[in-house]
Design an enzyme around this catalytic site. Sequence first.
Site, PDB file in Angstrom:
ATOM      1  CG  ASP A 103       3.687  -1.890  -0.121  1.00  0.00           C
ATOM      2  OD1 ASP A 103       4.772  -1.370  -0.389  1.00  0.00           O
ATOM      3  OD2 ASP A 103       2.606  -1.281  -0.137  1.00  0.00           O
ATOM      4  N   GLY A 109       8.676   1.737  -2.540  1.00  0.00           N
ATOM      5  CA  GLY A 109       9.414   1.835  -1.281  1.00  0.00           C
ATOM      6  C   GLY A 109       9.882   0.443  -0.943  1.00  0.00           C
ATOM      7  CG  HIS A 110      11.453  -1.901  -3.453  1.00  0.00           C
ATOM      8  ND1 HIS A 110      11.862  -2.343  -4.681  1.00  0.00           N
ATOM      9  CD2 HIS A 110      10.111  -1.709  -3.554  1.00  0.00           C
ATOM     10  CE1 HIS A 110      10.807  -2.406  -5.488  1.00  0.00           C
ATOM     11  NE2 HIS A 110       9.742  -2.016  -4.826  1.00  0.00           N
ATOM     12  N   GLY A 123       3.656   6.249   4.498  1.00  0.00           N
ATOM     13  CA  GLY A 123       3.299   6.057   5.901  1.00  0.00           C
ATOM     14  C   GLY A 123       1.824   5.730   6.124  1.00  0.00           C
ATOM     15  NE  ARG A 124      -0.985   6.248   0.858  1.00  0.00           N
ATOM     16  CZ  ARG A 124      -1.337   6.150  -0.425  1.00  0.00           C
ATOM     17  NH1 ARG A 124      -2.529   6.564  -0.814  1.00  0.00           N
ATOM     18  NH2 ARG A 124      -0.518   5.632  -1.301  1.00  0.00           N
ATOM     19  CE  LYS A 135       7.745  -4.787  -5.445  1.00  0.00           C
ATOM     20  NZ  LYS A 135       6.484  -4.708  -4.669  1.00  0.00           N
ATOM     21  CD  GLN A 145       5.162   0.840  -8.567  1.00  0.00           C
ATOM     22  OE1 GLN A 145       5.585   0.640  -9.690  1.00  0.00           O
ATOM     23  NE2 GLN A 145       5.799   1.657  -7.751  1.00  0.00           N
TER      24      GLN A 145
HETATM   25  P1  IMO Z   1       6.245  -0.919  -3.995  1.00  0.00           P
HETATM   26  O1  IMO Z   1       7.211  -0.965  -5.120  1.00  0.00           O
HETATM   27  C1  IMO Z   1       2.038  -0.319  -2.959  1.00  0.00           C
HETATM   28  C2  IMO Z   1      -0.313   2.447  -5.403  1.00  0.00           C
HETATM   29  C3  IMO Z   1      -0.778   3.743  -4.778  1.00  0.00           C
HETATM   30  C4  IMO Z   1      -2.066   3.966  -5.542  1.00  0.00           C
HETATM   31  C5  IMO Z   1      -1.710   3.490  -6.943  1.00  0.00           C
HETATM   32  C6  IMO Z   1      -1.266   4.581  -7.886  1.00  0.00           C
HETATM   33  O2  IMO Z   1       6.792  -0.364  -2.732  1.00  0.00           O
HETATM   34  O3  IMO Z   1       5.535  -2.199  -3.807  1.00  0.00           O
HETATM   35  P2  IMO Z   1       0.845   6.176  -8.096  1.00  0.00           P
HETATM   36  O4  IMO Z   1       1.762   6.775  -7.068  1.00  0.00           O
HETATM   37  O5  IMO Z   1       1.520   5.196  -8.992  1.00  0.00           O
HETATM   38  O6  IMO Z   1       0.040   7.220  -8.803  1.00  0.00           O
HETATM   39  O7  IMO Z   1      -0.250   5.342  -7.269  1.00  0.00           O
HETATM   40  O8  IMO Z   1      -0.652   2.553  -6.770  1.00  0.00           O
HETATM   41  N1  IMO Z   1       1.142   2.210  -5.322  1.00  0.00           N
HETATM   42  C7  IMO Z   1       1.720   1.292  -4.522  1.00  0.00           C
HETATM   43  N2  IMO Z   1       1.194   0.476  -3.592  1.00  0.00           N
HETATM   44  N3  IMO Z   1       3.362  -0.397  -3.192  1.00  0.00           N
HETATM   45  C8  IMO Z   1       3.913   0.388  -4.137  1.00  0.00           C
HETATM   46  O9  IMO Z   1       5.190   0.252  -4.491  1.00  0.00           O
HETATM   47  C9  IMO Z   1       3.090   1.322  -4.817  1.00  0.00           C
HETATM   48  N4  IMO Z   1       3.313   2.244  -5.789  1.00  0.00           N
HETATM   49  C10 IMO Z   1       2.102   2.774  -6.077  1.00  0.00           C
HETATM   50  O10 IMO Z   1      -1.000   3.609  -3.400  1.00  0.00           O
HETATM   51  O11 IMO Z   1      -3.086   3.137  -5.054  1.00  0.00           O
HETATM   52 MG    MG Z   2       6.563  -0.536  -0.751  1.00  0.00          MG
END
Ligand code: IMO
Ligand code: MG
Length: 422
Positions: free
Chosen positions: A13, A40-41, A302-303, A16, A224
Amino acid sequence: MKLDVVLGLQWGDEGKGKIVDVLAAHYPVVARFQGGPNAGHSIRFGDTAFVLHSVPSGVFREGSINIIGNGVVLDPSIFRTECEAIGALGIPVRERVRIARRTHLIVPTHKLLDAADEAALGKAKIGSTLKGIGPAYSDKTGRNGLRVGDLLEPDFREKYETLKRKHLARLGQYDFPYPFDLEEAERQWLRDAEYLKTFDIIDGEYETNALLDAGKAILAEGAQGSMLDVDFGSYPFVTSSSTACAGACTGLGVAPSRIGRVYGVFKAYCTRVGSGPFPTELGDATGEMLRQRGHEFGATTGRPRRTGWLDLPALKYAVMISGVTDLIMMKADVLDGFDTVKVACGYRVDGVRTDRVPYDVYAEVEPVYKEFKGWKADLGSCRSEAELPDEFKAYIAYIEQETGIPVRILSLGPDRAQTIIR
Ligand code: IMO
Ligand code: MG
């Protein structure tokens, strides 16, 4: 031609989506190399905000090629919903998106396993997005997985049933009363898998290398963040893929020698969604202010996101692991008007001063802070370096000095225009 990579350097988050959308103007090809619909981009298209989960963020650019690489795990149902929504905006999505044959599939029972695993962990849960990511990658490395290429084979249904049987046997070992209509989800999934087959299914590694040979610049889009990397993140509170730069090589089939620039995206503060260590987390009014001003709520789930000050030891670690060549700082405008802005420049772990990220995720980590005078200015209206307040320039200079990497892009608001390239 080289493959440039854009990565998140924190816990995801970082923004990106917006940066890929800005950079994509210079790249005819954008490729996703890892992760799945847990991403979630968020990007803006005209007046609408759009959240992409599986499709690369270049899709809104005319004439772009967007590759879903073999390192990704793809859920046909989420993919279909996403593509139909993009199509509804008048975007010729089928012309712009291609999928690597070796990409692994997320099946409905992966989501059930994700939920059951989390429920079994109780208080120690990962805080997963519950999209089936972990179980799908487990099947990949466990050599059980189904790939996009399998959809085209005559025995696909048999392979699917075999995998489902294994999953149901595992689920039977859990005391997990799931409120879920598997049959309906499966019917839908199989329909959506047929939809997926109407896209260009490619030998991703050959096409990617051929595009580079033909002089097409490719931007590899990470999902991520580095601190969620399966090897280098705060294991087990991580996602299940290699989010670091090396993941772009294995996730697309491109040699390390073909990597060019490595853009590292970070926010001027930190957030984390889900469980796990977060040394600079603020549980107070300042943390709440960051959340509200930064709209820090998950784009996928949405958390509310956990919030805190910038963590330099973690940032330097991410820069080291991925060989970042250019830093991109996001959302410093969220800190506008703060009296002081803090940065963790080291830690005290069990009372001992260190600037290394600790191995032990349960260690007592106390950040050592450096304080900066806040800027009482509206960064979102600055359009050039000359307009930036001195206090903010001092903040940037400190980060550059500590990481040894220049901050090349400043994003000071959600709009494409609120971007300063230095
Ligand atoms: P973007 O690409 C933030 C976090 C989840 C959890 C851990 C494992 O939008 O930056 P998973 O669904 O992979 O089993 O979750 O990783 N997580 C993210 N946190 N941005 C994301 O994606 C995330 N994708 C997974 O909250 O702590
Ligand atoms: Mg995201």
